[in-house]
Design a protein around this motif. Sequence first.
Motif, PDB file in Angstrom:
ATOM      1  N   UNK A 115       1.029  -1.283  -0.118  1.00 38.36           N
ATOM      2  CA  UNK A 115      -0.012  -0.024  -0.108  1.00 38.36           C
ATOM      3  C   UNK A 115       0.883   1.288  -0.062  1.00 38.36           C
ATOM      4  N   UNK A 116       2.138   1.085   0.350  1.00 39.27           N
ATOM      5  CA  UNK A 116       3.010   2.332   0.401  1.00 39.27           C
ATOM      6  C   UNK A 116       3.763   2.430  -1.033  1.00 39.27           C
ATOM      7  N   UNK A 117       4.460   1.346  -1.540  1.00 39.45           N
ATOM      8  CA  UNK A 117       5.079   1.372  -2.559  1.00 39.45           C
ATOM      9  C   UNK A 117       4.341   0.996  -3.755  1.00 39.45           C
ATOM     10  N   UNK A 118       3.096   0.469  -3.754  1.00 37.08           N
ATOM     11  CA  UNK A 118       2.242   0.418  -4.879  1.00 37.08           C
ATOM     12  C   UNK A 118       2.778  -0.538  -6.032  1.00 37.08           C
ATOM     13  N   UNK A 119       2.216  -0.862  -7.143  1.00 38.41           N
ATOM     14  CA  UNK A 119       2.505  -1.765  -7.902  1.00 38.41           C
ATOM     15  C   UNK A 119       4.053  -1.826  -8.553  1.00 38.41           C
ATOM     16  N   UNK A 120       4.658  -0.733  -8.634  1.00 38.67           N
ATOM     17  CA  UNK A 120       5.777  -0.782  -9.477  1.00 38.67           C
ATOM     18  C   UNK A 120       7.197  -0.326  -8.842  1.00 38.67           C
ATOM     19  N   UNK A 121       7.123   0.130  -7.656  1.00 36.87           N
ATOM     20  CA  UNK A 121       8.299   0.992  -6.948  1.00 36.87           C
ATOM     21  C   UNK A 121       9.223  -0.182  -6.378  1.00 36.87           C
ATOM     22  N   UNK A 122       8.699  -1.121  -5.837  1.00 38.39           N
ATOM     23  CA  UNK A 122       9.719  -2.165  -5.311  1.00 38.39           C
ATOM     24  C   UNK A 122      10.205  -3.131  -6.441  1.00 38.39           C
ATOM     25  N   UNK A 153      -1.527  -9.599   9.154  1.00 38.79           N
ATOM     26  CA  UNK A 153      -2.951  -9.043   9.769  1.00 38.79           C
ATOM     27  C   UNK A 153      -3.282  -7.841   9.338  1.00 38.79           C
ATOM     28  N   UNK A 154      -2.156  -6.993   8.752  1.00 36.11           N
ATOM     29  CA  UNK A 154      -2.561  -5.589   8.305  1.00 36.11           C
ATOM     30  C   UNK A 154      -1.381  -5.004   7.524  1.00 36.11           C
ATOM     31  N   UNK A 155      -1.837  -3.747   7.043  1.00 40.27           N
ATOM     32  CA  UNK A 155      -0.601  -3.245   6.253  1.00 40.27           C
ATOM     33  C   UNK A 155       0.152  -2.442   7.096  1.00 40.27           C
ATOM     34  N   UNK A 156       1.269  -1.775   6.646  1.00 39.00           N
ATOM     35  CA  UNK A 156       2.335  -1.058   7.405  1.00 39.00           C
ATOM     36  C   UNK A 156       1.913   0.333   7.235  1.00 39.00           C
ATOM     37  N   UNK A 157       2.288   1.220   8.062  1.00 42.26           N
ATOM     38  CA  UNK A 157       2.435   2.514   8.065  1.00 42.26           C
ATOM     39  C   UNK A 157       3.529   3.323   7.769  1.00 42.26           C
ATOM     40  N   UNK A 158       3.821   4.439   7.347  1.00 44.34           N
ATOM     41  CA  UNK A 158       5.299   5.002   6.626  1.00 44.34           C
ATOM     42  C   UNK A 158       6.155   4.660   7.779  1.00 44.34           C
ATOM     43  N   UNK A 159       5.719   4.857   9.292  1.00 44.13           N
ATOM     44  CA  UNK A 159       6.781   5.070  10.169  1.00 44.13           C
ATOM     45  C   UNK A 159       7.471   3.681  10.269  1.00 44.13           C
ATOM     46  N   UNK A 160       6.339   2.737  10.448  1.00 50.18           N
ATOM     47  CA  UNK A 160       6.638   1.399  10.448  1.00 50.18           C
ATOM     48  C   UNK A 160       7.773   0.737   9.544  1.00 50.18           C
ATOM     49  N   UNK A 161       7.307   1.207   8.058  1.00 49.74           N
ATOM     50  CA  UNK A 161       8.055   0.977   6.894  1.00 49.74           C
ATOM     51  C   UNK A 161       9.650   1.454   7.108  1.00 49.74           C
ATOM     52  N   UNK A 162       9.844   2.716   7.323  1.00 52.54           N
ATOM     53  CA  UNK A 162      11.045   2.964   7.685  1.00 52.54           C
ATOM     54  C   UNK A 162      11.868   2.458   8.647  1.00 52.54           C
ATOM     55  N   UNK A 163      11.175   2.022   9.843  1.00 52.76           N
ATOM     56  CA  UNK A 163      11.880   1.332  11.054  1.00 52.76           C
ATOM     57  C   UNK A 163      12.194  -0.090  10.435  1.00 52.76           C
ATOM     58  N   UNK A 164      11.548  -0.832   9.788  1.00 52.96           N
ATOM     59  CA  UNK A 164      11.757  -2.083   9.350  1.00 52.96           C
ATOM     60  C   UNK A 164      12.901  -1.864   8.407  1.00 52.96           C
ATOM     61  N   UNK A 165      12.684  -0.936   7.501  1.00 55.10           N
ATOM     62  CA  UNK A 165      14.050  -0.797   6.525  1.00 55.10           C
ATOM     63  C   UNK A 165      15.179  -0.524   7.127  1.00 55.10           C
ATOM     64  N   UNK A 166      15.213   0.381   8.118  1.00 52.32           N
ATOM     65  CA  UNK A 166      16.257   0.721   8.811  1.00 52.32           C
ATOM     66  C   UNK A 166      16.902  -0.300   9.647  1.00 52.32           C
ATOM     67  N   UNK A 167      16.074  -1.530   9.937  1.00 49.67           N
ATOM     68  CA  UNK A 167      16.618  -2.424  10.451  1.00 49.67           C
ATOM     69  C   UNK A 167      17.514  -3.439   9.472  1.00 49.67           C
ATOM     70  N   UNK A 168      16.642  -3.474   8.477  1.00 53.19           N
ATOM     71  CA  UNK A 168      17.382  -4.125   7.357  1.00 53.19           C
ATOM     72  C   UNK A 168      18.551  -3.675   6.880  1.00 53.19           C
ATOM     73  N   UNK A 169      18.662  -2.505   6.720  1.00 50.14           N
ATOM     74  CA  UNK A 169      19.929  -1.567   6.274  1.00 50.14           C
ATOM     75  C   UNK A 169      21.050  -1.368   7.268  1.00 50.14           C
TER      76      UNK A 169
END
Length: 302
Positions: free
Chosen positions: A166-173, A251-267
């Motif tokens: 729902x954040x990156x849509x159909x084509x960004x990833x 269970x649900x979609x991510x919000x933007x803060x969660x997205x950046x937090x999880x991506x920060x963990x990955x990076x």
Amino acid sequence: MRKLLSLAAAILLTMTVPGAADTASASGTALTPPPANWQEHWFEHNQNLRRIAYNDTVALYFDNDVDPNAQSWALPYLTSMWQYAQRTYGNSGNRMTSDRLYSIHHEGKYFGGHPSTVYDASHDYRNVSDVGGQGWNTPQYEVATHETGHIVESIAAGKHGSPAFGLWGDSKWMEFYIYDVYTSLGMTTEAESFYDRMMAADHVDSFPRAGTHWFRDWFYPLWRDHGHAQVMVRFFALLGQYFPASGQDFARSMNWGEFVHFMSGAAGVNLRGLATTAFGWPSTWDTQFQQARRDFPQITYP
């Protein structure tokens, strides 16, 4: 195509055409042969598909209007691409290697494409890339690769679904995924051409704000600076380990803060600054980000 000839030579050893099941068996095909025909029963699709070729990695299906000769590039490419995806994103906790990729191609109809996964009854519990176009005798790597990226994002975490869709849509990833595939397979011409298009000043999106350069300002820096595909491998692993799920489904979609937090963990580094450059940083996102750090304290970074 020159880059794929050596791959094709190896892959042809396990390649088969309708009516050649004995050849496949003699060549060491370990999995049960896929069905010779497959009647579509999803969306507006109603074709009786023909199995054109297969091996233990890919089952290739064409409708009656696709020239069977298109298999000469499609099977070698899809095999090498999906083997790379399985090696890279597959692990003991997900279903990347539980079955073949079923790659469906339509001529002059159903333009675009859609995926399905081993979790979905709609396509008979198979990992499916279903694409429509025309002129399939000319290699069309991008559209075929794009749909397989949606399979990856939907199963690589070991759960069903894509909380970030729902954040990156159909084509960004997909831009990250396609560029990494081309680069990793040594497809230099395709990788350079794709990179140039993604980096162009006019390659912009209107979300999450007008003028966003997803690839240039977000995904390419992540690819370049944090281990190429491995940053997304770690992202999916963190999703599977910590993001809320109900049974086999997220269970649900991510919000933007969660997205950046999880991506920060990955990076392994705080990506708030990169996110601010790429997307802006509204106060609501900062609130979400701080809450995500409290909700998922196991995900850490400097």
